[in-house]
Write a protein that holds these residues in place. Structure first.
Motif, short mmCIF file in Angstrom:
data_model
loop_
_atom_site.label_atom_id
_atom_site.label_comp_id
_atom_site.label_asym_id
_atom_site.label_seq_id
_atom_site.Cartn_x
_atom_site.Cartn_y
_atom_site.Cartn_z
N LYS A 86 0.78 -0.99 0.11
CA LYS A 86 -0.12 -0.40 -0.45
C LYS A 86 1.00 1.50 0.51
O LYS A 86 1.27 1.43 1.03
CB LYS A 86 -0.54 -0.28 1.19
CG LYS A 86 -1.85 1.65 1.60
CD LYS A 86 -2.83 0.62 2.39
CE LYS A 86 -3.83 2.33 2.69
NZ LYS A 86 -5.01 2.63 3.44
N ASP A 99 0.81 4.49 1.46
CA ASP A 99 0.13 5.33 2.20
C ASP A 99 1.21 6.68 2.65
O ASP A 99 0.85 7.35 3.33
CB ASP A 99 -0.47 4.79 3.89
CG ASP A 99 1.53 3.99 3.79
OD1 ASP A 99 2.55 3.85 3.47
OD2 ASP A 99 1.04 3.57 5.25
N ARG A 100 2.80 6.41 2.46
CA ARG A 100 3.66 7.51 2.31
C ARG A 100 4.15 7.99 1.10
O ARG A 100 4.44 6.88 1.10
CB ARG A 100 4.40 7.53 3.43
CG ARG A 100 3.54 7.74 5.46
CD ARG A 100 4.13 6.73 6.28
NE ARG A 100 5.09 7.35 6.52
CZ ARG A 100 6.29 7.22 7.28
NH1 ARG A 100 6.91 5.94 7.88
NH2 ARG A 100 7.20 7.95 7.50
N HIS A 123 -3.81 9.26 -4.46
CA HIS A 123 -3.67 8.02 -4.13
C HIS A 123 -3.92 8.50 -2.60
O HIS A 123 -3.86 7.10 -1.30
CB HIS A 123 -2.76 7.21 -4.36
CG HIS A 123 -1.97 7.02 -6.05
ND1 HIS A 123 -2.71 5.81 -6.65
CD2 HIS A 123 -1.78 8.12 -6.42
CE1 HIS A 123 -2.48 6.17 -7.22
NE2 HIS A 123 -1.83 7.13 -7.85
N GLY A 124 -4.21 9.52 -2.02
CA GLY A 124 -4.69 10.10 -0.89
C GLY A 124 -3.66 9.49 0.27
O GLY A 124 -3.72 9.33 1.18
N ALA A 125 -2.54 9.80 0.00
CA ALA A 125 -0.93 9.01 0.68
C ALA A 125 -0.40 10.36 1.28
O ALA A 125 -1.06 11.92 0.56
CB ALA A 125 0.23 8.71 0.03
N GLN A 126 0.17 9.96 2.78
CA GLN A 126 0.87 11.40 3.41
C GLN A 126 1.66 12.03 2.35
O GLN A 126 3.21 10.83 2.69
CB GLN A 126 1.04 10.81 4.77
CG GLN A 126 1.78 11.95 5.46
CD GLN A 126 2.04 11.53 7.07
OE1 GLN A 126 1.17 9.99 7.03
NE2 GLN A 126 2.27 12.04 8.05
#
Length: 261
Positions: free
Chosen positions: A6, A8-9, A45-48
């Protein structure tokens, strides 16, 4: 190397460049392109998004990255002789995707940071990226090649991607974003670089301009040289004193008007 499923960052590394005319510290255009690509991927992608800089938090050039869209810049305290790659690797453990420019502009621009960072993290490295797209199994990258060629490659995550200066992005500067952003200094356990004793820092020297005689032949004659071998003339001076040899060179320069005396 563990495969990360995934995204995520996303981390992007920014450096401080030097203006080629005034010498004033400024943002690097290479890192600005990497920041724009990272912002686009994070929003999609909604990542930080994490923006990192190893150096001095008081450098005013960092505020330019805030104006270019970085919400916050985490600055890891790092001196000139410290190992920035090792310091950044300690912070970036577990980040699936790290973007950076190919090299700094006018500062410590050896271009080795992406390579050393990927080695320290154990990540795959892709250089000269023009475009980055996230897929299910990793990232798809359009890579810049010499002479205008392009190549599409795929890499699994985690990965370090060095963005080419000709990436097709247009960073936009907004002063309001600089006022809203923040620069957060952090103390890190930086260690001196093992190769620092061999460094020599000096002003860059302009490369000498090569003197070349103007081409006087027709276009047809110049094209024939690509398929035929012919003598271009000239003199090979072996005998004589150094003064006589220098006189031959000076006569050639005067004949082709490469000097005006």
């Amino acid at each position: 190397m563990n495969k990360i499923e995934k995204l995520d960052r996303i981390a992007v590394l920014v450096s401080v460049g030097r203006h080629r005319v005034s010498g004033v510290s400024c943002y690097s255009r290479n890192d600005a392109a990497a920041l724009e690509i990272a912002r686009t991927l994070a929003q999609k992608h909604g990542a930080q998004l994490e923006v990192l800089h190893a150096g001095d938090a008081s450098n005013l050039a960092l505020t330019d990255y805030l104006a270019l869209g970085a919400p916050r810049i985490d600055v890891l305290a790092c001196n000139d002789n410290d190992d920035a790659a090792l310091l950044l690797a300690q912070r970036l453990q577990g980040v699936p995707l790290v973007l950076t420019g190919t090299r700094a502009e006018g500062a410590y621009d050896t271009g080795m940071l992406p390579y050393r960072l990927a080695e320290a993290l154990g990540y795959a490295l892709v250089e000269s990226a023009l475009d980055v797209a996230v897929q299910r199994d990793g990232v798809a990258i359009t890579q810049f090649l010499p002479k205008g060629f392009r190549r599409g490659i795929e890499a699994s995550l985690p990965a370090v991607v060095a963005v080419h200066p000709q990436a097709a992005v247009m960073p936009r500067y907004a002063h309001a974003r600089a006022a809203d952003g923040a620069i957060e200094p952090h103390r890190g356990s930086a260690s001196p670089d093992s190769d620092a004793h061999a460094w020599r820092i000096a002003p860059a020297q302009r490369k000498p301009i090569k003197l070349a005689a103007a081409e006087k032949r027709s276009g047809h004659a110049r094209m024939l040289t690509a398929t035929t071998t012919e003598s271009r003339g000239g003199n090979v001076v072996i005998e004589g004193t150094s003064v006589e040899k220098a006189q031959v060179i000076l006569s050639y320069l005067r004949e082709h008007r490469l000097v005006d005396y």
